[in-house]
Scaffold this motif. Structure first.
Motif, PDB file in Angstrom:
ATOM      1  N   HIS A 107       0.565  -1.316   0.217  1.00 18.11           N
ATOM      2  CA  HIS A 107      -0.138  -0.230  -0.197  1.00 18.11           C
ATOM      3  C   HIS A 107       1.061   1.102   0.185  1.00 18.11           C
ATOM      4  CE1 HIS A 107      -3.762  -1.856   0.767  1.00 18.11           C
ATOM      5  NE2 HIS A 107      -2.822  -2.400   1.688  1.00 18.11           N
ATOM      6  N   THR A 108       0.466   2.464  -0.568  1.00 16.87           N
ATOM      7  CA  THR A 108       1.050   3.420  -0.267  1.00 16.87           C
ATOM      8  C   THR A 108       0.079   4.361   0.312  1.00 16.87           C
ATOM      9  OG1 THR A 108       3.381   4.992  -1.428  1.00 16.87           O
ATOM     10  CG2 THR A 108       1.070   4.228  -3.207  1.00 16.87           C
ATOM     11  N   VAL A 109       0.793   5.688  -0.505  1.00 14.96           N
ATOM     12  CA  VAL A 109       0.099   6.904   0.742  1.00 14.96           C
ATOM     13  C   VAL A 109      -0.053   8.422  -0.712  1.00 14.96           C
ATOM     14  CG1 VAL A 109       0.372   6.225   2.435  1.00 14.96           C
ATOM     15  CG2 VAL A 109       2.121   7.562   1.860  1.00 14.96           C
ATOM     16  N   VAL A 110      -0.682   9.551  -0.386  1.00 16.10           N
ATOM     17  CA  VAL A 110      -0.757  10.183  -1.847  1.00 16.10           C
ATOM     18  C   VAL A 110       0.720  11.257  -2.367  1.00 16.10           C
ATOM     19  CG1 VAL A 110      -1.520  13.029  -2.035  1.00 16.10           C
ATOM     20  CG2 VAL A 110      -3.071  10.463  -0.666  1.00 16.10           C
ATOM     21  N   THR A 111       1.438  11.209  -0.265  1.00 18.98           N
ATOM     22  CA  THR A 111       2.479  11.830  -1.291  1.00 18.98           C
ATOM     23  C   THR A 111       3.766  10.608  -1.480  1.00 18.98           C
ATOM     24  OG1 THR A 111       2.855  10.947   1.378  1.00 18.98           O
ATOM     25  CG2 THR A 111       2.297  13.267   0.539  1.00 18.98           C
ATOM     26  N   GLN A 112       3.659   8.942  -1.217  1.00 15.82           N
ATOM     27  CA  GLN A 112       3.954   8.048  -2.182  1.00 15.82           C
ATOM     28  C   GLN A 112       5.519   8.043  -1.174  1.00 15.82           C
ATOM     29  OE1 GLN A 112       4.192  10.034  -6.370  1.00 15.82           O
ATOM     30  NE2 GLN A 112       3.637   8.022  -6.401  1.00 15.82           N
ATOM     31  N   ASP A 113       5.744   8.594   0.251  1.00 19.15           N
ATOM     32  CA  ASP A 113       6.842   8.345   0.682  1.00 19.15           C
ATOM     33  C   ASP A 113       6.769   6.929   1.749  1.00 19.15           C
ATOM     34  OD1 ASP A 113       4.671   9.201   1.972  1.00 19.15           O
ATOM     35  OD2 ASP A 113       6.192  11.527   2.550  1.00 19.15           O
ATOM     36  N   PHE A 114       5.852   6.026   1.292  1.00 21.06           N
ATOM     37  CA  PHE A 114       5.931   4.885   2.687  1.00 21.06           C
ATOM     38  C   PHE A 114       5.302   4.279   2.354  1.00 21.06           C
ATOM     39  CE2 PHE A 114       5.805   7.918   5.583  1.00 21.06           C
ATOM     40  CZ  PHE A 114       6.417   6.974   6.721  1.00 21.06           C
ATOM     41  N   LEU A 115       5.615   2.744   1.865  1.00 18.53           N
ATOM     42  CA  LEU A 115       5.202   1.575   1.547  1.00 18.53           C
ATOM     43  C   LEU A 115       5.043   0.651   2.314  1.00 18.53           C
ATOM     44  CD1 LEU A 115       7.607   1.131  -2.103  1.00 18.53           C
ATOM     45  CD2 LEU A 115       4.447   1.397  -1.715  1.00 18.53           C
ATOM     46  N   GLN A 116       3.386   0.016   2.691  1.00 20.70           N
ATOM     47  CA  GLN A 116       3.720  -0.997   3.627  1.00 20.70           C
ATOM     48  C   GLN A 116       3.796  -2.378   2.736  1.00 20.70           C
ATOM     49  OE1 GLN A 116       0.960   0.522   5.933  1.00 20.70           O
ATOM     50  NE2 GLN A 116       1.456  -0.365   7.878  1.00 20.70           N
ATOM     51  N   CYS A 117       4.410  -3.170   3.188  1.00 26.04           N
ATOM     52  CA  CYS A 117       4.011  -4.674   2.481  1.00 26.04           C
ATOM     53  C   CYS A 117       4.003  -5.776   2.977  1.00 26.04           C
ATOM     54  CB  CYS A 117       5.706  -4.783   1.287  1.00 26.04           C
ATOM     55  SG  CYS A 117       5.468  -2.807   0.470  1.00 26.04           S
ATOM     56  N   VAL A 118       3.201  -6.802   2.527  1.00 30.66           N
ATOM     57  CA  VAL A 118       3.096  -8.134   3.351  1.00 30.66           C
ATOM     58  C   VAL A 118       4.174  -9.372   2.480  1.00 30.66           C
ATOM     59  CG1 VAL A 118       1.896  -9.697   3.829  1.00 30.66           C
ATOM     60  CG2 VAL A 118       1.143  -7.510   3.796  1.00 30.66           C
ATOM     61  N   MET A 119       4.726 -10.009   3.230  1.00 31.18           N
ATOM     62  CA  MET A 119       5.562 -10.571   1.693  1.00 31.18           C
ATOM     63  C   MET A 119       6.432 -11.865   3.353  1.00 31.18           C
ATOM     64  SD  MET A 119       9.426  -8.438   2.653  1.00 31.18           S
ATOM     65  CE  MET A 119       7.880  -7.539   2.425  1.00 31.18           C
ATOM     66  N   THR A 120       6.667 -12.439   2.280  1.00 31.29           N
ATOM     67  CA  THR A 120       6.633 -14.289   3.580  1.00 31.29           C
ATOM     68  C   THR A 120       8.011 -13.846   4.134  1.00 31.29           C
ATOM     69  OG1 THR A 120       8.426 -15.092   1.965  1.00 31.29           O
ATOM     70  CG2 THR A 120       5.642 -15.902   1.755  1.00 31.29           C
ATOM     71  N   VAL A 121       8.364 -14.372   5.209  1.00 33.15           N
ATOM     72  CA  VAL A 121       9.429 -14.444   5.664  1.00 33.15           C
ATOM     73  C   VAL A 121      11.240 -14.415   4.678  1.00 33.15           C
ATOM     74  CG1 VAL A 121      11.062 -15.586   7.543  1.00 33.15           C
ATOM     75  CG2 VAL A 121       9.062 -15.167   8.036  1.00 33.15           C
ATOM     76  N   GLN A 122      10.990 -15.964   3.859  1.00 31.13           N
ATOM     77  CA  GLN A 122      11.797 -16.205   3.239  1.00 31.13           C
ATOM     78  C   GLN A 122      12.016 -14.950   2.256  1.00 31.13           C
ATOM     79  OE1 GLN A 122      10.848 -20.060   1.265  1.00 31.13           O
ATOM     80  NE2 GLN A 122      10.876 -18.584  -0.703  1.00 31.13           N
ATOM     81  N   VAL A 123      11.159 -14.434   1.572  1.00 33.61           N
ATOM     82  CA  VAL A 123      11.453 -13.077   0.925  1.00 33.61           C
ATOM     83  C   VAL A 123      11.690 -11.880   2.009  1.00 33.61           C
ATOM     84  CG1 VAL A 123      10.438 -11.178  -0.389  1.00 33.61           C
ATOM     85  CG2 VAL A 123       9.698 -13.347  -0.645  1.00 33.61           C
ATOM     86  N   ALA A 124      11.644 -12.036   3.220  1.00 30.97           N
ATOM     87  CA  ALA A 124      12.147 -10.350   3.833  1.00 30.97           C
ATOM     88  C   ALA A 124      13.573 -10.383   4.058  1.00 30.97           C
ATOM     89  CB  ALA A 124      10.962 -10.169   5.158  1.00 30.97           C
ATOM     90  N   GLU A 125      13.797 -11.937   4.712  1.00 34.76           N
ATOM     91  CA  GLU A 125      14.976 -11.873   4.451  1.00 34.76           C
ATOM     92  C   GLU A 125      15.620 -12.210   3.373  1.00 34.76           C
ATOM     93  OE1 GLU A 125      15.621 -16.122   6.785  1.00 34.76           O
ATOM     94  OE2 GLU A 125      14.556 -15.153   8.377  1.00 34.76           O
ATOM     95  N   ALA A 126      15.683 -12.347   2.382  1.00 36.35           N
ATOM     96  CA  ALA A 126      16.423 -12.329   1.001  1.00 36.35           C
ATOM     97  C   ALA A 126      15.835 -10.694   0.942  1.00 36.35           C
ATOM     98  CB  ALA A 126      15.741 -12.900  -0.516  1.00 36.35           C
ATOM     99  N   LEU A 127      16.095  -9.411   1.286  1.00 36.96           N
ATOM    100  CA  LEU A 127      15.481  -8.668   0.797  1.00 36.96           C
ATOM    101  C   LEU A 127      16.828  -7.944   1.650  1.00 36.96           C
ATOM    102  CD1 LEU A 127      12.314  -6.743   0.077  1.00 36.96           C
ATOM    103  CD2 LEU A 127      13.693  -6.639  -1.297  1.00 36.96           C
ATOM    104  N   LEU A 128      16.977  -8.011   3.130  1.00 39.72           N
ATOM    105  CA  LEU A 128      17.006  -7.400   3.809  1.00 39.72           C
ATOM    106  C   LEU A 128      18.327  -8.383   4.238  1.00 39.72           C
ATOM    107  CD1 LEU A 128      14.236  -6.001   6.137  1.00 39.72           C
ATOM    108  CD2 LEU A 128      15.770  -4.764   4.179  1.00 39.72           C
TER     109      LEU A 128
END
Ligand SMILES: Cc1cc(=O)oc2cc(NC(=O)[C@H](Cc3ccccc3)NC(=O)[C@H](C)NC(=O)[C@H](C)N)ccc12
Ligand SMILES: [Ca+2]
Length: 514
Positions: A107-128
Motif C-alpha cells: 500500500h502507498t499514500v498520496v505523498t508516495q513516501d511510504f510503502l507497507q508491504c506484506v511478504m513471506t519471511v523467506q522474501v523478507a530475509e532475502a531483501l534484508l
C-alpha cells in the motif's frame, strides 16, 4: 552483490557511509520460541527518503511566526505533498528492488513516501540480508522479530530512511500503577472533583465562549484499542453539561470503533475537549495496530497527511519513552508534524504522568527519561497543574506527576531558547547535569489542571482521574475556541502555536487580571 549495514552512528568503513537505526536487543523477559517457517507472512514498512525536509522546517518557522509576512499563509495538502514527495529516482529504485524480490502486496499514500508491504519471511530475509525472523513470547503475547543486524543493498539504502517491523520489543510496564495513585489521592480525602463547570469557571469561559463558526472542528486520537463510548459521552453531558451550549455526540469517527469496553483515556479525552471546546464539531481518530509494539503514531500521521479536510486542533494523550523508539522513525514523525503545521493544524501532546521519568543506566547511574512525541520540537506539549487549595477554585501549582524534561535527541528549537535559558540560569538547585540534556528541546510548553477529574466510562461516573491526559484536551478545546473566533473574523487558524506562544512570554496563558 554488496550491501550496506544500516546502523546509527555516522561512520566511515571502507569508504561506505553507515547509518545507525537498528536495535537488536532482546529484553530478558521475552523468551525465544524458535525459528519461523519460511512461508509465514510479515509486514514491513519502507520509509522512502523525502525531498525538501530542511526547507519545510524553515517554511514552518515563517508560517508560524507572528512577525513574519508569511504568518498564517498555510499550504494545501497538495502543496505540501508536492514539496516532500520522493524523487522519481527514489521511487523507481525502491519499487524495482521490491519487485525483483517478488514483493507486490504493498500500500502507498498520496505523498508516495511510504510503502507497507506484506511478504513471506523467506522474501523478507532475502531483501534484508542478515535478518533472521524468530518467534518470541512473553506471557500470552507473541512476536516475530529479528535479533540480528540486517543490511540493505547499497543502491537502495540511500533512498530509504528506515525499514519498520524487523526489530524492537514492547517496553517494560511502568511500576507506578494507576490504582495505587487513585487510592493514595482518595486516602488524602480529595472529594470535590474537576468537572466541566470547574474548568469553564477557572479558565473564565463564559456562556458566550462556545463554538459558533460552523466550519471549525477539533479531534482526539486514540491508540492501543482504547475506545470512547457514545453513551458515556451522552451520560457525561447530561450529568455535567449544564450551563453551557454543548454537543453530546461526536461528529465523525475515523477508523473502526472496537466493541470492547470503553477505555478511560478515550472517555476522558472526548468528554473534556467537548467541554472546553464546547459546541465545536469533534472527531475521533481511532488507530488500530502497533508500531513495534507501541502506538502507530507514524501510521496515524500518514493517514492525516492523506486527508484533504482535517480538524484544526488535534490532542493526543499517549507517548512512549524516547529511548524505546528509533531516531529515524521519530524524525519521520517530526516531518509529518511539520507538514501538519504547514497546513495550519495544531498538534497537542500530553507531557506524560511520570515527572521527568527515570532510566537506570547502570546500578549506580540514572538519568531522566523523556517521552516522545512530547519531546518533539514541532508539537505543543501540555503539562499538568493542581489547585493550590484542592477544595477551591484557587491558583494552580505544578501537579507533581506532570511529565517534563529535555529531549536527548532533538536540539532546543530557537523559539524557546530565551525562555529555557532564563529558567536554567535562574533556577536554584537544579538536578545534576548528568541527568538531563540542557541543549535539548525542553517541554512542556504550557499546562492546565490535570488533577482530580470526573469522567464517565462504561456508564459509570468515576472520580479522582488524574493526568496530563486531562489537561491536554482541555487546552485543545480552548485553542479551538480561539480558532472559532479567528475563523469568524476571516483570520487563519492558530496552526503551530509555539513560536507565537514563546514570543508572548507567558502573557497568552493567563487572563489580564491574573
Ligand atoms: C484509569 C486512570 C486513572 C487515572 O487517575 O489516570 C489515568 C491516566 C491515564 N493516562 C495516562 O496516564 C497516560 C498519559 C501519558 C503517558 C505518556 C505520554 C503522554 C501521556 N496515557 C497513557 O497511559 C496511554 C493510555 N498509554 C500510553 O501512552 C502508553 C504508555 N504508551 C489512563 C488511565 C488513568
Ligand atoms: Ca473568557
Amino acid at each position: 552483490m554488496r550491501h550496506v549495514v544500516v546502523l546509527s552512528l555516522l561512520c566511515l568503513v571502507r569508504g561506505e557511509v553507515l547509518e545507525a537505526d537498528q536495535d537488536t536487543i532482546v529484553p530478558e523477559d521475552w523468551r525465544l520460541v524458535g525459528r519461523v517457517g519460511p512461508l509465514q507472512e510479515v509486514e514491513l514498512t519502507f520509509a522512502l527518503k523525502q525531498q525538501n525536509v530542511n526547507m519545510i522546517e524553515e517554511l514552518l518557522n515563517h508560517l508560524s511566526d507572528p512577525d513574519s509576512q508569511q504568518y498564517g499563509k498555510y499550504l494545501s495538502l497538495e502543496e505540501v505533498a508536492s514539496l516532500v514527495r520522493p524523487s522519481k529516482e527514489t521511487l523507481k529504485v525502491v519499487q524495482q528492488w521490491l519487485l525483483r524480490h517478488g514483493v507486490h502486496k504493498c500500500h502507498t499514500v498520496v505523498t508516495q513516501d511510504f510503502l507497507q508491504c506484506v511478504m513471506t519471511v523467506q522474501v523478507a530475509e532475502a531483501l534484508l540480508p542478515g535478518a533472521k525472523f524468530q518467534r518470541y513470547s512473553k506471557g500470552s503475547q507473541t512476536l516475530l522479530r529479528s535479533a540480528t543486524l540486517y543490511s540493505v543493498h547499497e543502491d537502495v539504502f540511500q533512498h530509504l530512511d528506515f525499514v519498520g517491523g524487523v526489530h524492537r520489543f514492547p517496553p517494560k510496564d511502568k511500576n507506578i500503577s494507576k490504582g495505587w495513585e487513585g487510592a493514595r489521592r482518595a486516602a488524602l480525602g480529595y472529594h470535590l472533583g474537576v468537572t466541566p463547570a470547574v474548568i469553564r469557571s477557572r479558565y473564565n469561559l463564559t456562556a458566550k465562549d462556545v463554538g459558533t463558526s460552523g466550519n471549525n472542528s477539533q479531534a482526539v486520537a486514540q491508540f492501543l484499542e482504547q475506545y470512547y463510548h457514545p453513551a458515556d459521552l451522552a451520560e457525561f453531558m447530561s450529568l455535567f453539561g449544564g450551563g453551557f451550549t454543548h454537543r453530546s455526540a461526536v461528529e465523525r469517527v475515523v477508523g473502526t470503533q472496537g466493541r470492547g469496553k470503553a477505555g478511560i483515556e478515550a472517555s476522558l479525552d472526548v468528554e473534556y475537549i467537548m467541554s472546553s471546546g464546547a459546541n465545536i464539531s469533534t472527531w475521533v481518530f481511532t488507530n488500530p495496530g502497533r508500531h513495534e509494539s507501541q502506538e502507530p503514531f507514524l501510521q496515524w500521521m500518514v493517514l492525516l497527511s492523506n486527508m484533504s479536510a482535517l480538524p484544526w486542533v488535534h490532542t493526543i494523550s499517549y507517548g512512549d519513552d524516547e529511548d524505546s523508539l528509533s531516531e529515524a522513525y521519530m524524525n519521520r514523525i517530526n516531518t509529518e508534524f511539520m507538514k501538519a503545521g504547514l497546513r495550519g493544524i495544531s498538534m497537542l501532546f500530553a507531557s506524560g504522568d511520570s515527572g521527568a521519568g527515570c532510566r537506570h543506566l547502570t546500578k549506580q547511574s540514572n538519568t531522566f527519561r523523556p517521552s516522545f512525541p512530547a519531546s518533539s520540537p514541532y508539537v505543543t506539549t501540555v503539562g499538568g497543574t493542581s489547585f493550590k487549595n484542592p477544595f477551591k477554585l484557587s491558583n494552580e501549582v505544578t501537579d507533581y506527576i506532570s511529565g517534563g524534561g529535555f529531549s536527548n535527541i532533538f536540539p532546543m528549537p530557537d523559539y524557546q531558547a530565551d525562555a529555557v535559558g532564563g529558567y536554567l540560569n535562574n533556577t536554584q538547585s537544579l538536578p545534576p547535569e548528568t541527568y538531563f540534556n540542557t541543549s535539548g528541546r525542553a517541554y512542556p510548553d504550557m499546562a492546565a489542571l490535570s488533577d482530580n477529574y470526573w469522567v464517565v466510562s462504561n456508564r459509570v461516573p468515576i472520580p479522582w482521574i488524574s493526568g496530563t491526559s486531562a489537561s491536554t484536551p482541555v487546552v485543545g478545546g480552548i485553542l479551538s475556541l480561539i480558532n472559532d473566533q479567528r475563523l469568524l473574523k476571516g483570520l487563519p487558524p492558530l496552526g503551530f502555536i509555539n513560536p507565537r506562544l514563546y514570543k508572548l512570554k507567558g502573557k497568552g496563558l493567563f487572563d489580564e487580571s491574573e
